[in-house]
Enzyme design. Sequence first.
Site, PDB file in Angstrom:
ATOM      1  N   HIS A 173      -2.454  -3.111  -3.422  1.00 13.05           N
ATOM      2  CA  HIS A 173      -3.827  -2.940  -2.934  1.00 13.05           C
ATOM      3  C   HIS A 173      -4.754  -2.754  -4.136  1.00 13.05           C
ATOM      4  O   HIS A 173      -5.867  -3.274  -4.168  1.00 13.05           O
ATOM      5  CB  HIS A 173      -3.888  -1.736  -1.978  1.00 13.05           C
ATOM      6  CG  HIS A 173      -5.098  -1.730  -1.110  1.00 13.05           C
ATOM      7  ND1 HIS A 173      -5.453  -0.666  -0.335  1.00 13.05           N
ATOM      8  CD2 HIS A 173      -6.057  -2.676  -0.891  1.00 13.05           C
ATOM      9  CE1 HIS A 173      -6.579  -0.947   0.323  1.00 13.05           C
ATOM     10  NE2 HIS A 173      -6.965  -2.157  -0.006  1.00 13.05           N
ATOM     11  N   HIS A 231       0.840  -1.195   0.000  1.00 16.29           N
ATOM     12  CA  HIS A 231       0.000   0.000   0.000  1.00 16.29           C
ATOM     13  C   HIS A 231       0.879   1.251   0.000  1.00 16.29           C
ATOM     14  O   HIS A 231       2.064   1.182   0.310  1.00 16.29           O
ATOM     15  CB  HIS A 231      -0.801   0.100   1.309  1.00 16.29           C
ATOM     16  CG  HIS A 231      -1.676  -1.036   1.630  1.00 16.29           C
ATOM     17  ND1 HIS A 231      -3.018  -1.026   1.356  1.00 16.29           N
ATOM     18  CD2 HIS A 231      -1.428  -2.224   2.248  1.00 16.29           C
ATOM     19  CE1 HIS A 231      -3.567  -2.156   1.794  1.00 16.29           C
ATOM     20  NE2 HIS A 231      -2.627  -2.905   2.334  1.00 16.29           N
ATOM     21  N   ASP A 254      -3.507   2.487  -4.846  1.00 13.27           N
ATOM     22  CA  ASP A 254      -2.151   2.358  -4.297  1.00 13.27           C
ATOM     23  C   ASP A 254      -1.565   0.966  -4.520  1.00 13.27           C
ATOM     24  O   ASP A 254      -2.315   0.007  -4.650  1.00 13.27           O
ATOM     25  CB  ASP A 254      -2.149   2.710  -2.794  1.00 13.27           C
ATOM     26  CG  ASP A 254      -3.078   1.836  -1.944  1.00 13.27           C
ATOM     27  OD1 ASP A 254      -4.233   1.604  -2.348  1.00 13.27           O
ATOM     28  OD2 ASP A 254      -2.630   1.371  -0.881  1.00 13.27           O
ATOM     29  N   GLU A 295       2.582  -0.630   4.371  1.00 17.23           N
ATOM     30  CA  GLU A 295       2.293   0.712   3.873  1.00 17.23           C
ATOM     31  C   GLU A 295       3.597   1.461   3.626  1.00 17.23           C
ATOM     32  O   GLU A 295       4.553   1.308   4.377  1.00 17.23           O
ATOM     33  CB  GLU A 295       1.508   1.518   4.926  1.00 17.23           C
ATOM     34  CG  GLU A 295       0.066   1.128   5.103  1.00 17.23           C
ATOM     35  CD  GLU A 295      -0.877   1.879   4.143  1.00 17.23           C
ATOM     36  OE1 GLU A 295      -0.385   2.642   3.283  1.00 17.23           O
ATOM     37  OE2 GLU A 295      -2.104   1.669   4.272  1.00 17.23           O
TER      38      GLU A 295
HETATM   39 ZN   LIG Z   1      -4.041   0.596   0.508  1.00 16.27          ZN
END
Ligand SMILES: [Zn+2]
Length: 239
Positions: free
Chosen positions: A128, A26, A138, A88
Amino acid sequence: MKIVRELLPYFDERPNGVKVKTLVIHCSAQSAREMIEVLRKRELSAHYIIDFDGTVYQLVSEQKRAWHAGQSKWRKMDMLNRYSVGIELSSTTLGQSAYQPAQIKSLIKLSRQIIRHYQIPVTNVVAHSDIAPTRKPDPGIAFPWEYLAYKGVGAWYDLADAAKVAENDVATLLKTIGYDTVDLPAASYAFCRHFAPTAVAEDDDVYHLVENVYPKNFVLSKEYLPILKAVAYKYGNNF
Ligand SMILES: [Zn+2]
């Protein structure tokens, strides 16, 4: 690799007998610290965040189910939080401009450990956007998938393989790769974000981007068919 622990309470148990078999990448537009505050407010999480300078924050133990993917599908899996570790990355442009080299370095190190530990197939290292194509853009068109594949994180394609794949419609080829094609424009656009980013329009307004993830009438142009076939070959042979 320095890992800073900032554990969040937003997780639960993975269902009984479920094994980790995907890695979901992400990005968010904030620094790691800011992102942690956003996650607290929304009661969400990821297992890791990689800040602009490459510092890795761990928010949830890998054994637990973090809440990062939401409604999602890949191959025969749905609700991918069950099966995945989620990472992330901070990116002010939501992955439309190059990531920091220090971030990519940390990401490769961390991902390789996770992939080795859970024996995650290279074709299950996903964006994602791959698993939620109608909802999420993303980690964006600037995410260096090809370089990562070269480093053992994820898979890339060899154009020479395109000729080995029988003629087929776009939806069938996308399904072979793993996409949910219920919304074909969305799945096609997500494919482009990952494998053919020149087909994706840049959007310099990240707020607009998150609300307008894909053009509702998007059709994959013929020039990208060889890439689609080459990816389908690679992924279809690695189920
Ligand atoms: Zn995401």
